[in-house]
Design a protein around this motif. Structure first.
Motif, PDB file in Angstrom:
ATOM      1  N   LEU B  85       0.833  -1.204   0.000  1.00 51.92           N
ATOM      2  CA  LEU B  85       0.000   0.000   0.000  1.00 51.92           C
ATOM      3  C   LEU B  85       0.865   1.249   0.000  1.00 51.92           C
ATOM      4  O   LEU B  85       0.634   2.196  -0.763  1.00 51.92           O
ATOM      5  N   ASN B  86       1.890   1.244   0.845  1.00 52.17           N
ATOM      6  CA  ASN B  86       2.771   2.405   0.901  1.00 52.17           C
ATOM      7  C   ASN B  86       3.548   2.601  -0.382  1.00 52.17           C
ATOM      8  O   ASN B  86       3.660   3.711  -0.898  1.00 52.17           O
ATOM      9  N   ALA B  88       2.807   1.453  -3.418  1.00 51.50           N
ATOM     10  CA  ALA B  88       1.916   1.827  -4.512  1.00 51.50           C
ATOM     11  C   ALA B  88       1.443   3.270  -4.361  1.00 51.50           C
ATOM     12  O   ALA B  88       1.293   3.996  -5.337  1.00 51.50           O
ATOM     13  N   GLY B  89       1.236   3.671  -3.117  1.00 55.25           N
ATOM     14  CA  GLY B  89       0.813   5.047  -2.863  1.00 55.25           C
ATOM     15  C   GLY B  89       1.856   6.033  -3.358  1.00 55.25           C
ATOM     16  O   GLY B  89       1.538   6.999  -4.051  1.00 55.25           O
ATOM     17  N   LYS B  90       3.114   5.741  -3.047  1.00 58.64           N
ATOM     18  CA  LYS B  90       4.186   6.641  -3.485  1.00 58.64           C
ATOM     19  C   LYS B  90       4.295   6.659  -5.001  1.00 58.64           C
ATOM     20  O   LYS B  90       4.481   7.713  -5.617  1.00 58.64           O
ATOM     21  N   THR B  91       4.203   5.477  -5.595  1.00 58.61           N
ATOM     22  CA  THR B  91       4.265   5.402  -7.059  1.00 58.61           C
ATOM     23  C   THR B  91       3.162   6.249  -7.681  1.00 58.61           C
ATOM     24  O   THR B  91       3.396   7.013  -8.610  1.00 58.61           O
ATOM     25  N   TRP B  92       1.988   6.122  -7.128  1.00 53.79           N
ATOM     26  CA  TRP B  92       0.859   6.899  -7.643  1.00 53.79           C
ATOM     27  C   TRP B  92       1.085   8.399  -7.502  1.00 53.79           C
ATOM     28  O   TRP B  92       0.921   9.161  -8.453  1.00 53.79           O
ATOM     29  N   ARG B  93       1.483   8.829  -6.319  1.00 59.62           N
ATOM     30  CA  ARG B  93       1.710  10.259  -6.093  1.00 59.62           C
ATOM     31  C   ARG B  93       2.739  10.789  -7.089  1.00 59.62           C
ATOM     32  O   ARG B  93       2.577  11.862  -7.653  1.00 59.62           O
ATOM     33  N   PHE B  95       3.610   9.515 -10.025  1.00 55.66           N
ATOM     34  CA  PHE B  95       3.055   9.495 -11.374  1.00 55.66           C
ATOM     35  C   PHE B  95       2.083  10.641 -11.586  1.00 55.66           C
ATOM     36  O   PHE B  95       2.125  11.340 -12.603  1.00 55.66           O
ATOM     37  N   ALA B  96       1.201  10.833 -10.608  1.00 54.13           N
ATOM     38  CA  ALA B  96       0.183  11.876 -10.727  1.00 54.13           C
ATOM     39  C   ALA B  96       0.817  13.258 -10.818  1.00 54.13           C
ATOM     40  O   ALA B  96       0.385  14.092 -11.615  1.00 54.13           O
TER      41      ALA B  96
END
Lengths: 110, 110
Positions: B85-86, B88-93, B95-96
């Motif tokens: 979760l952590n 993937a969260g960082k990856t998302w942030r 990327f976004a």
DNA sequence: GAAGCTACTTCGCAATGCGAGGTAGTGTCA
DNA sequence: TGACACTACCTCGCATTGCGAAGTAGCTTC
């Protein structure tokens, strides 16, 4: 977590965006995307996306012979493309802020 | 622009996130996601995602019979799930914000 | 003349969200 | 009682799309 999957549906938007101010050809668009931070984008993805966007009537295209290499197939936004860029941009912003809120509320990641 | 395609790769993250504070069962997770703003998520997508996350060793699961309907199959994060979760969260942030910058620089959308 | 960069294309695969359909349990209301 | 609706789960197969691999071709440099 694969950035590959994150790109799905967003590559269209990214390509339209880098074409907003200036026409470009595939190889160049690839470079623009990578410079912008999308470093893992594959070339086949870009060429495929360009073909799809063109077939969807969002792009104009014309070939320009180059004196320093193979010919270049330029693409540029037409009216429909600019329209789509705005719509997709809004969709993205909305989606992204929904996700951010979801993560923020639960204190996920930095 | 399909929200369907935007969800690719992000649904994993969203499901992990809504499970962070409290275990949940499929139908309930679906409601949490929709309440959070992901209104177009299909039930089959959620069940499929749960199965994948479980098989990847990120979730625990246990069945609880309900007195007001069918049994419920609960899922909860384990250590690997919280880790993922952590990440993937960082990856998302990341990327976004790359995408946001790309759009901002070109003045796309509101 | 072998590398290496530019530039484009085609092929087929992999991942994943989703619609459609099915099965059950419970509750409501005419 | 019978019809409907909601809860809750599952399976199947499709559509989309990004990508790796491979090939073609022009140009420059050593």
């Amino acid at each position: 977590m694969d950035t590959t999957q994150l790109l799905k549906g967003v590559l269209d938007l990214a390509v339209l965006a880098v074409l907003k101010d200036e026409d470009g050809y595939g190889y160049d668009i690839l470079r623009r995307l990578r410079t912008a931070g999308l470093e893992e984008v594959g070339d086949a993805s870009v060429y495929g996306t360009l073909r799809r966007l063109f077939q969807a009537g969002l792009l104009n295209t014309y070939v320009v012979p180059s004196e320093e290499g193979p010919h270049r197939k330029y693409y540029g936004l037409n009216a429909a493309g600019r329209d789509q860029l705005n719509r997709a941009g809004k969709t993205w912003r909305g989606f992204a802020s929904t996700m951010d809120a979801l993560l923020d509320e639960r204190g996920v990641a930095a």
